[in-house]
Write a protein that holds these residues in place. Structure first.
Motif, mmCIF file in Angstrom:
data_model
loop_
_atom_site.group_PDB
_atom_site.id
_atom_site.type_symbol
_atom_site.label_atom_id
_atom_site.label_comp_id
_atom_site.label_asym_id
_atom_site.label_seq_id
_atom_site.Cartn_x
_atom_site.Cartn_y
_atom_site.Cartn_z
ATOM 1 N N ALA A 159 3.490 -10.381 4.326
ATOM 2 C CA ALA A 159 4.187 -9.767 3.010
ATOM 3 C C ALA A 159 3.138 -9.427 2.191
ATOM 4 N N GLY A 160 2.448 -10.527 1.830
ATOM 5 C CA GLY A 160 1.388 -10.254 0.652
ATOM 6 C C GLY A 160 0.407 -9.081 0.992
ATOM 7 N N VAL A 161 -0.148 -9.019 2.648
ATOM 8 C CA VAL A 161 -1.075 -7.878 2.704
ATOM 9 C C VAL A 161 -0.013 -6.691 2.532
ATOM 10 N N ARG A 162 1.285 -6.620 2.888
ATOM 11 C CA ARG A 162 1.981 -5.255 2.826
ATOM 12 C C ARG A 162 2.106 -4.844 1.273
ATOM 13 N N GLU A 163 2.614 -6.015 0.440
ATOM 14 C CA GLU A 163 2.637 -5.650 -0.773
ATOM 15 C C GLU A 163 1.506 -5.165 -1.413
ATOM 16 N N ARG A 164 0.182 -5.661 -1.018
ATOM 17 C CA ARG A 164 -1.128 -4.940 -1.485
ATOM 18 C C ARG A 164 -1.378 -3.672 -1.063
ATOM 19 N N LEU A 165 -0.738 -3.366 0.354
ATOM 20 C CA LEU A 165 -1.097 -1.849 0.694
ATOM 21 C C LEU A 165 -0.364 -0.923 -0.106
ATOM 22 N N GLU A 166 0.926 -1.354 -0.472
ATOM 23 C CA GLU A 166 1.592 -0.511 -1.212
ATOM 24 C C GLU A 166 1.192 0.151 -2.521
ATOM 25 N N SER A 167 0.040 -0.486 -3.055
ATOM 26 C CA SER A 167 -0.801 -0.252 -4.353
ATOM 27 C C SER A 167 -1.979 0.530 -3.934
ATOM 28 N N CYS A 168 -2.182 0.505 -2.557
ATOM 29 C CA CYS A 168 -3.738 0.791 -2.137
ATOM 30 C C CYS A 168 -3.450 2.430 -1.880
ATOM 31 N N ASP A 169 -4.512 3.218 -1.900
ATOM 32 C CA ASP A 169 -4.612 4.627 -1.736
ATOM 33 C C ASP A 169 -4.778 4.958 -0.174
ATOM 34 N N VAL A 170 -3.960 4.854 0.642
ATOM 35 C CA VAL A 170 -4.098 4.957 1.964
ATOM 36 C C VAL A 170 -3.846 6.394 2.642
ATOM 37 N N PRO A 171 -4.973 6.865 3.137
ATOM 38 C CA PRO A 171 -4.742 8.295 3.799
ATOM 39 C C PRO A 171 -3.284 8.489 4.192
ATOM 40 N N LYS A 172 -3.006 9.679 4.176
ATOM 41 C CA LYS A 172 -1.599 10.194 4.787
ATOM 42 C C LYS A 172 -1.314 9.937 5.994
ATOM 43 N N PHE A 173 -2.245 10.255 7.198
ATOM 44 C CA PHE A 173 -2.071 9.997 8.606
ATOM 45 C C PHE A 173 -1.946 8.362 8.771
ATOM 46 N N MET A 174 -2.479 7.416 7.925
ATOM 47 C CA MET A 174 -2.026 6.106 8.259
ATOM 48 C C MET A 174 -1.076 5.517 7.384
ATOM 49 N N VAL B 16 10.989 -7.360 8.189
ATOM 50 C CA VAL B 16 11.403 -8.034 6.986
ATOM 51 C C VAL B 16 10.232 -8.249 6.271
ATOM 52 N N SER B 17 8.874 -8.117 6.662
ATOM 53 C CA SER B 17 7.809 -8.450 5.955
ATOM 54 C C SER B 17 7.390 -7.519 4.660
ATOM 55 N N LYS B 18 8.293 -6.780 4.187
ATOM 56 C CA LYS B 18 7.841 -5.785 3.113
ATOM 57 C C LYS B 18 7.967 -6.689 1.775
ATOM 58 N N LYS B 19 8.651 -7.271 1.559
ATOM 59 C CA LYS B 19 8.756 -8.147 0.400
ATOM 60 C C LYS B 19 8.749 -9.550 0.711
ATOM 61 N N LEU B 20 7.964 -10.496 -0.399
ATOM 62 C CA LEU B 20 7.915 -11.685 -0.016
ATOM 63 C C LEU B 20 9.292 -12.544 -0.082
#
Length: 197
Positions: free
Chosen positions: A153-168, A32-36
């Motif tokens: 939730a804050g960390v996950r929202e920031r992760l969505e705008s990051c360029d995360v490698p495909k395998f991660m 449930v932590s995808k959105k604040l």
């Protein structure tokens, strides 16, 4: 007395955080932590259920189970009480807050099996807390749950705008982020212990 209650509250929020130190309640923490807004809504429901479960299970345990040597039934009784309380919360949210009810989805009934809620009522018994101490511990555990959920939730929202490698992408980066948030709480251990020493 006030110092002791404040110590119980702070310890439950920071050093003995149910999600980040005891690893209880991981299912809603990750789900449930995808959105604040859903994280806050779920946390509020968990705080309410934890406090209400403590208020209801404490007298049942003290005046019914312990007096009649039925302590071996604690887990079953506690689970039944928590299930009933979650049904109450579900009915209230469905009637008065439909958007939050829909956003929480399947995770709302999962509060029944959320081991953090059961863990707090069992910990209150194991620690030998009186009613007031139990309530402070349950409120601290709920606030600690909320703190962990909001931070993550804050960390996950920031992760969505990051360029995360495909395998991660997806679960792997979520688990790495969760472990880093958990490690960050280790720093509070010495602080809380020294304040109330």
């Amino acid at each position: 007395m006030t110092k002791e209650l404040f110590s119980i509250l702070l310890t439950a929020i920071l050093t003995q955080n149910f999600v980040l130190a005891k690893f209880l309640g991981i299912c809603p923490f990750l789900g449930v932590s995808k959105k604040l807004n859903t994280a806050v809504g779920m946390s509020a429901a968990v705080i309410f259920v934890m406090a209400l479960a403590t208020a209801v299970t404490y007298p049942i345990n003290k005046f019914l189970l312990v007096k009649n040597d039925l302590e071996y039934l604690q887990t079953i009784v506690f689970i039944l009480v928590i299930a009933a309380l979650v049904q109450l919360v579900e009915i209230i949210l469905k009637k008065y807050m439909p958007p939050l009810y829909n956003a929480l989805g399947i995770y709302l009934p999962l509060i029944t099996t959320n081991c953090a809620v059961l863990g707090v009522v069992i910990l209150n018994v194991d620690e030998g807390y009186n009613f007031i101490q139990s309530m402070f511990n349950s409120m601290g555990a709920g606030l600690g749950f909320m703190l962990a959920m909001v931070m993550f939730a804050g960390v996950r929202e920031r992760l969505e705008s990051c360029d995360v490698p495909k395998f991660m992408q997806g679960l792997p980066i979520t688990l790495v982020a969760a472990s880093l948030v958990s490690v960050s709480f280790l720093g509070f251990t010495g602080i809380v212990e020294n304040i109330f020493a």
